[in-house]
Design an enzyme around this catalytic site. Structure first.
Site, mmCIF file in Angstrom:
data_model
loop_
_atom_site.group_PDB
_atom_site.id
_atom_site.type_symbol
_atom_site.label_atom_id
_atom_site.label_comp_id
_atom_site.label_asym_id
_atom_site.label_seq_id
_atom_site.Cartn_x
_atom_site.Cartn_y
_atom_site.Cartn_z
ATOM 1 N N LYS A 174 0.694 -1.329 0.104
ATOM 2 C CA LYS A 174 0.035 -0.009 -0.071
ATOM 3 C C LYS A 174 0.869 1.285 -0.098
ATOM 4 O O LYS A 174 2.117 1.226 0.334
ATOM 5 C CB LYS A 174 -1.083 0.243 1.146
ATOM 6 C CG LYS A 174 -0.374 -0.044 2.511
ATOM 7 C CD LYS A 174 0.001 1.293 3.164
ATOM 8 C CE LYS A 174 1.082 1.083 4.285
ATOM 9 N NZ LYS A 174 1.962 2.368 4.804
ATOM 10 N N ASP B 78 -1.845 -1.593 10.138
ATOM 11 C CA ASP B 78 -2.244 -1.565 8.759
ATOM 12 C C ASP B 78 -2.718 -2.991 8.208
ATOM 13 O O ASP B 78 -3.332 -3.138 7.017
ATOM 14 C CB ASP B 78 -0.809 -1.365 7.916
ATOM 15 C CG ASP B 78 -0.273 -0.076 8.122
ATOM 16 O OD1 ASP B 78 -0.988 0.981 8.333
ATOM 17 O OD2 ASP B 78 1.062 0.155 7.946
ATOM 18 N N MET C 46 5.769 0.205 3.219
ATOM 19 C CA MET C 46 4.440 -0.365 2.112
ATOM 20 C C MET C 46 3.693 -1.568 2.805
ATOM 21 O O MET C 46 3.018 -2.067 2.084
ATOM 22 C CB MET C 46 5.275 -0.731 1.022
ATOM 23 C CG MET C 46 6.061 0.356 0.535
ATOM 24 S SD MET C 46 6.368 0.224 -1.270
ATOM 25 C CE MET C 46 4.744 0.646 -1.843
ATOM 26 N N SER D 214 2.430 -6.516 7.109
ATOM 27 C CA SER D 214 1.164 -6.506 7.512
ATOM 28 C C SER D 214 0.247 -7.255 6.398
ATOM 29 O O SER D 214 -0.492 -7.940 6.711
ATOM 30 C CB SER D 214 0.462 -4.952 7.645
ATOM 31 O OG SER D 214 1.492 -4.364 8.620
#
Ligand code: C5P
Length: 306
Positions: A16, A141, A106, A110
């Site tokens: 992400k 996250d 990023m 997670s």
């Protein structure tokens, strides 16, 4: 042989970027109140889990791919805890193929634990509410990496609501081989704010949310914001050179991704992203360059050979 094939599951874990990361003051529990907009990226890890002989839980964990040597393969890996919290009732052989930079801001770790939860749901029949509860326990996250898409996160980042967007957003990621510690970046932001209470804050997400509805990266670009960026640059001053180089290379805008040190550059489209990536590679200011796009799905199963 047939039994082994039946009991192997594969999943994809997407990384992400935070398009907006507003950090409030530290809470009594040490966490910071966040207002953040997450976008899931095509850049992903792949996970394969086979049921094997032995005591229930993760029996073995092996990691391949970029930065594999930096990933713990013992119980300190979040995947291990994900299996435990999801009530693993069989022994599991876990393999992870890393595509997401390690300790890069990023959410790679997670995302892996979210992929493990998807696999545990397939093995043990957990429902979405149970997965969400476990995800929030695993890390701030993890709930987002379970869902993917574009979402507004509040609380520690674990309280999520979908944010309507249109279009596809193309990114160049400038990855540093040495990661940054997330707690250290948050603590450095607290220190910076103590010495300089005027340090600018990311503010409200409304302008970004409106821009995301247009599907036009040129309109989104000016609204990218990350309060952790000042702290990441304080700890790693070279990041400012990388951010400047990305803009020089023609990106619409650039930010530190999450707690860094990956820098994410928004581009007009896929072709533009390849051009920016090629220019940045030629500059040799950073260890590795990837291109990717978002939003995509969250952690999901890709095969179920039953
Ligand atoms: O939740 P997670 O374990 O991923 O968080 C890692 C660390 O990042 C926390 O221990 C904390 O130091 C910091 N953090 C924070 N505020 C948040 C999320 C994370 O201070 N909202």
């Amino acid at each position: 042989m047939r039994l082994a094939a039946q009991l192997r599951h594969e999943a994809v874990a997407h990384g992400k970027v935070n398009l907006h990361l507003g950090v409030g003051d530290a809470r009594p529990d040490g966490y910071h109140e966040l207002t953040t907009v997450f976008q899931s990226l095509a850049l992903a890890d792949r996970m394969s889990v086979s049921v094997c002989e032995g005591t229930a839980g993760v029996a073995s964990l092996s990691v391949a791919g970029a930065d594999a040597d930096k990933v713990p393969t013992d119980s300190s890996n979040l995947v291990w805890r994900a299996a435990e919290l999801a009530g693993a009732s069989q022994a599991l052989d876990v393999r992870i193929d890393k595509g997401i930079p390690v300790a890069g801001g990023m959410a790679g770790g997670s995302a892996d634990s979210a992929a493990m939860l998807r696999i545990m749901a397939a093995l043990n029949g957990l429902d979405d509410a149970q997965l969400e509860e476990i995800a929030a326990q695993l890390g701030s996250d993890v709930p987002f990496t379970l869902h993917g898409g574009t979402m507004l996160g509040t609380g520690r980042g674990e309280k999520l609501e979908p944010l309507p967007t249109s279009g596809e957003y193309h990114w160049v990621l400038a990855v540093s081989s040495e990661g940054l510690s997330t707690p250290k970046v948050f603590a450095t932001l607290d220190e910076l704010r103590e010495t300089n209470p005027e340090l600018p804050r990311a503010g409200a997400v409304d302008a970004l949310a409106d821009a995301l509805l247009t599907g036009d990266p040129e309109q989104v670009a000016p609204h990218l914001a990350n309060d952790l960026q000042a702290a990441a640059v304080e700890l790693r001053p070279g990041l400012q050179d990388i951010l400047d180089a990305g803009i020089q290379a023609g990106a619409l805008n650039g930010i530190v991704s999450g707690s860094g040190p990956t820098c994410a550059f928004l581009c007009r489209d896929a072709t533009h992203a390849e051009q920016v990536a090629a220019r940045l590679r030629a500059e040799k200011v950073v260890d590795a360059i990837y291109t990717t796009h978002g939003p995509v799905a969250g952690a999901h199963l890709i095969t179920n050979e039953s």
